[in-house]
Design a protein around this motif. Structure first.
Motif, mmCIF file in Angstrom:
data_model
loop_
_atom_site.group_PDB
_atom_site.id
_atom_site.type_symbol
_atom_site.label_atom_id
_atom_site.label_comp_id
_atom_site.label_asym_id
_atom_site.label_seq_id
_atom_site.Cartn_x
_atom_site.Cartn_y
_atom_site.Cartn_z
ATOM 1 N N GLU A 140 0.803 -1.215 0.000
ATOM 2 C CA GLU A 140 0.000 0.000 0.000
ATOM 3 C C GLU A 140 0.841 1.272 0.000
ATOM 4 O O GLU A 140 0.317 2.347 -0.270
ATOM 5 C CB GLU A 140 -0.947 0.009 1.201
ATOM 6 C CG GLU A 140 -2.029 -1.043 1.111
ATOM 7 C CD GLU A 140 -3.062 -0.905 2.209
ATOM 8 O OE1 GLU A 140 -2.831 -0.103 3.143
ATOM 9 O OE2 GLU A 140 -4.100 -1.589 2.140
ATOM 10 N N ARG A 141 2.124 1.141 0.289
ATOM 11 C CA ARG A 141 3.014 2.302 0.244
ATOM 12 C C ARG A 141 4.274 1.928 -0.524
ATOM 13 O O ARG A 141 4.971 0.974 -0.146
ATOM 14 C CB ARG A 141 3.383 2.780 1.662
ATOM 15 C CG ARG A 141 2.233 3.430 2.406
ATOM 16 C CD ARG A 141 2.701 3.982 3.756
ATOM 17 N NE ARG A 141 3.739 4.990 3.614
ATOM 18 C CZ ARG A 141 3.512 6.282 3.351
ATOM 19 N NH1 ARG A 141 2.272 6.727 3.195
ATOM 20 N NH2 ARG A 141 4.504 7.138 3.254
ATOM 21 N N MET A 142 4.560 2.665 -1.585
ATOM 22 C CA MET A 142 5.754 2.388 -2.363
ATOM 23 C C MET A 142 6.004 3.549 -3.325
ATOM 24 O O MET A 142 5.141 4.414 -3.539
ATOM 25 C CB MET A 142 5.605 1.096 -3.161
ATOM 26 C CG MET A 142 4.623 1.176 -4.321
ATOM 27 S SD MET A 142 4.676 -0.310 -5.334
ATOM 28 C CE MET A 142 3.575 0.117 -6.672
ATOM 29 N N VAL A 143 7.202 3.553 -3.920
ATOM 30 C CA VAL A 143 7.519 4.414 -5.053
ATOM 31 C C VAL A 143 7.564 3.534 -6.289
ATOM 32 O O VAL A 143 8.201 2.468 -6.276
ATOM 33 C CB VAL A 143 8.868 5.135 -4.851
ATOM 34 C CG1 VAL A 143 9.318 5.826 -6.142
ATOM 35 C CG2 VAL A 143 8.762 6.162 -3.727
ATOM 36 N N MET A 144 6.871 3.939 -7.334
ATOM 37 C CA MET A 144 6.831 3.201 -8.589
ATOM 38 C C MET A 144 7.596 3.998 -9.646
ATOM 39 O O MET A 144 7.340 5.186 -9.829
ATOM 40 C CB MET A 144 5.388 2.979 -9.058
ATOM 41 C CG MET A 144 5.281 2.140 -10.337
ATOM 42 S SD MET A 144 3.645 2.291 -11.150
ATOM 43 C CE MET A 144 2.565 1.814 -9.822
ATOM 44 N N THR A 284 9.466 5.436 5.591
ATOM 45 C CA THR A 284 8.029 5.142 5.561
ATOM 46 C C THR A 284 7.637 4.165 4.457
ATOM 47 O O THR A 284 6.476 3.806 4.346
ATOM 48 C CB THR A 284 7.217 6.432 5.382
ATOM 49 O OG1 THR A 284 7.431 6.957 4.066
ATOM 50 C CG2 THR A 284 7.620 7.481 6.410
ATOM 51 N N ILE A 285 8.584 3.763 3.625
ATOM 52 C CA ILE A 285 8.313 2.764 2.581
ATOM 53 C C ILE A 285 9.403 1.699 2.619
ATOM 54 O O ILE A 285 10.519 1.955 3.063
ATOM 55 C CB ILE A 285 8.245 3.394 1.164
ATOM 56 C CG1 ILE A 285 9.579 4.049 0.819
ATOM 57 C CG2 ILE A 285 7.102 4.380 1.053
ATOM 58 C CD1 ILE A 285 9.666 4.528 -0.625
ATOM 59 N N GLU A 286 9.073 0.516 2.147
ATOM 60 C CA GLU A 286 10.040 -0.584 2.140
ATOM 61 C C GLU A 286 10.619 -0.848 0.759
ATOM 62 O O GLU A 286 11.756 -1.326 0.649
ATOM 63 C CB GLU A 286 9.381 -1.867 2.650
ATOM 64 C CG GLU A 286 9.016 -1.847 4.116
ATOM 65 C CD GLU A 286 8.533 -3.211 4.584
ATOM 66 O OE1 GLU A 286 9.338 -4.180 4.550
ATOM 67 O OE2 GLU A 286 7.354 -3.317 4.963
ATOM 68 N N TYR A 287 9.852 -0.553 -0.304
ATOM 69 C CA TYR A 287 10.274 -0.985 -1.620
ATOM 70 C C TYR A 287 10.072 0.091 -2.683
ATOM 71 O O TYR A 287 9.174 0.936 -2.584
ATOM 72 C CB TYR A 287 9.498 -2.231 -2.056
ATOM 73 C CG TYR A 287 9.715 -3.429 -1.168
ATOM 74 C CD1 TYR A 287 10.898 -4.170 -1.249
ATOM 75 C CD2 TYR A 287 8.747 -3.825 -0.245
ATOM 76 C CE1 TYR A 287 11.099 -5.275 -0.430
ATOM 77 C CE2 TYR A 287 8.948 -4.926 0.576
ATOM 78 C CZ TYR A 287 10.133 -5.647 0.474
ATOM 79 O OH TYR A 287 10.330 -6.734 1.286
ATOM 80 N N VAL A 288 10.927 0.004 -3.704
ATOM 81 C CA VAL A 288 10.727 0.695 -4.970
ATOM 82 C C VAL A 288 10.386 -0.378 -6.002
ATOM 83 O O VAL A 288 11.121 -1.366 -6.139
ATOM 84 C CB VAL A 288 11.990 1.466 -5.414
ATOM 85 C CG1 VAL A 288 11.830 1.989 -6.836
ATOM 86 C CG2 VAL A 288 12.284 2.616 -4.461
#
Length: 418
Positions: A140-144, A284-288
């Motif tokens: 639900e939280r990521m950078v794409m 605040t995010i785990e993955y790209v």
């Protein structure tokens, strides 16, 4: 659109980049596909009468739908002064409405096959449903991030949010140039969506971007006292502009100036903007999540925008035969964010890998297949199409306005009796 997300290996502070290319629905409408015996879509262009009919029907559909969604936004605007959390949740629903609009628009006027694969890092996160759709199981939280081929990239990537197991199309955020917020209706709508507008002035943009990213990272507390952060997909195109002849020349010139290898199929990434975003969001995010996008039928050395403009896709009925996605996932903890120089090198290395992936597509007609280490029935590629879950889903965008109109009529009739 042009941006200035330039990576500069200097010890001094760099200006913030210009925004990610905006979802401009009018872009490319005057671009004509090159004259050739067969269009890459494999379809003949419709005649003038059919194109006119398609254009009129699309205009009626789009304008009616967008105006309805904008009215829905205006009806919910007072929530901003009543309850901010409720306001943003309401606007997320209207953002889902817009996602349904562009998904339906693509299904009706520009249908195409979506072919999806991924490496081991996304194993088990992309599945085909029994009714032929695809379901993503991304966080639900990521950078794409993605390479930027043509103007419709953002439509297909927004659809990924719609197709996610937990719908994320209401929580996609894009960085845009400031002038776009003055577009009638669409500009105001994008402001309601909390998109990030940039002016290209460092003194203005840096605090503005930091403020928005901090808002996206803010902790909230539910009625039971549990802390949480709002869902967020931040979509970035590190190349800064879509692939074109002019973009390739600029990328090649920059590579020569800096002594970098010039990729053949994509543009060199501009790392400054993404470095700033990840530096702000890293806790605040785990993955790209990285998506390599390829359009079927684009010849080597040519550019997708020459064949698949918005005009050819939606008016002439010459959508790509297939849009191909290959997904990878990178843990933020493993990305070097200690210095801009280290991140710049990491970013270019990932883009050289992406260029090799694109070379495989140009040579074999397929992006890398999904590995099947378990030996089960997991397909190498999942093929689906851009469509809504239910045929009647488009009707939901009229729900709020329709309900308000019905209540108005009832109240008006009651008052008329007294």
């Amino acid at each position: 659109m042009d941006t200035e997300l330039r990576q500069r290996v200097k010890p001094v502070p760099e200006p913030l980049p210009d925004p990610v290319p905006a979802p401009n629905l009018t872009a490319g409408l005057t671009t004509k596909a090159p004259t050739m015996e067969e269009h890459p879509s494999g379809k003949e262009s419709h005649g003038t009468a059919i194109q006119l009919l398609r254009g009129v029907s699309l205009a009626i559909f789009f304008l009616t739908s967008v105006i309805t969604v904008h009215l829905t936004q205006l009806l919910g605007a007072p929530l901003y002064w009543i309850n901010r959390d409720l306001f943003y949740s309401y606007m997320a629903i209207t953002k889902q409405f817009f996602s349904v609009i562009v998904t339906t628009m693509t299904r009706w006027w520009g249908p195409t096959t979506i072919r999806i694969s991924g490496d081991e890092s996304v194993a088990g996160q992309i599945r085909k449903t029994r009714d032929g759709r695809v379901e993503f199981d991304f966080p639900e939280r990521m950078v794409m991030i993605a390479n930027h081929q043509i103007y419709t990239d953002w439509i297909y990537l927004w659809w990924v949010g719609y197709a996610n197991k937990h719908r994320m199309d209401g929580y996609i955020y894009i960085i845009l140039k400031e002038s776009l917020k003055y577009i009638p209706i669409l500009g105001t709508g994008m402001m309601f969506y909390s998109f990030i507008f940039m002016s290209r002035k460092m003194s203005v943009d840096q605090p503005r971007m930091a403020y928005r990213l901090q808002k996206l990272s803010a902790l909230h507390t539910d009625p039971q006292g549990k802390s949480y952060r709002d869902p967020m997909w931040l979509l970035l195109f590190p190349e800064g502009t879509n692939s074109s002849g002019n973009g390739r020349r600029k990328s090649a010139a920059w590579a020569q100036k800096m002594g970098y290898k010039d990729p053949e199929h994509i543009l060199l990434p501009r790392s400054t903007g993404m470095y700033f975003c990840l530096s702000e969001l890293k806790d605040t995010i785990e993955y790209v999540y990285d998506c390599t996008v390829a359009y079927e039928g684009v010849p080597r050395g040519k550019y997708g925008e020459e064949y698949f403009s918005l005009s050819s896709t939606y008016f002439q009925g010459q959508a790509p035969k297939s849009v191909n996605f290959h997904w990878r996932r990178f843990p933020v903890a493993g990305i070097p964010l200690e210095t801009p120089e280290a991140f710049d090198q990491w970013m270019r290395d990932r883009w050289y890998e992406k260029d090799a992936i694109m070379e495989q597509y140009m040579s074999a007609g397929r992006l890398p297949a999904t590995p099947n280490a378990k030996g089960d029935d997991q397909p190498e590629y999942i093929e689906t199409e851009v469509r809504t879950r239910y045929p009647w889903e488009m009707l939901q965008i009229f729900s709020v306005v329709g309900t308000c109109w019905l209540l108005y009529r009832i109240i008006a009739q009651l008052l008329a009796r007294f």
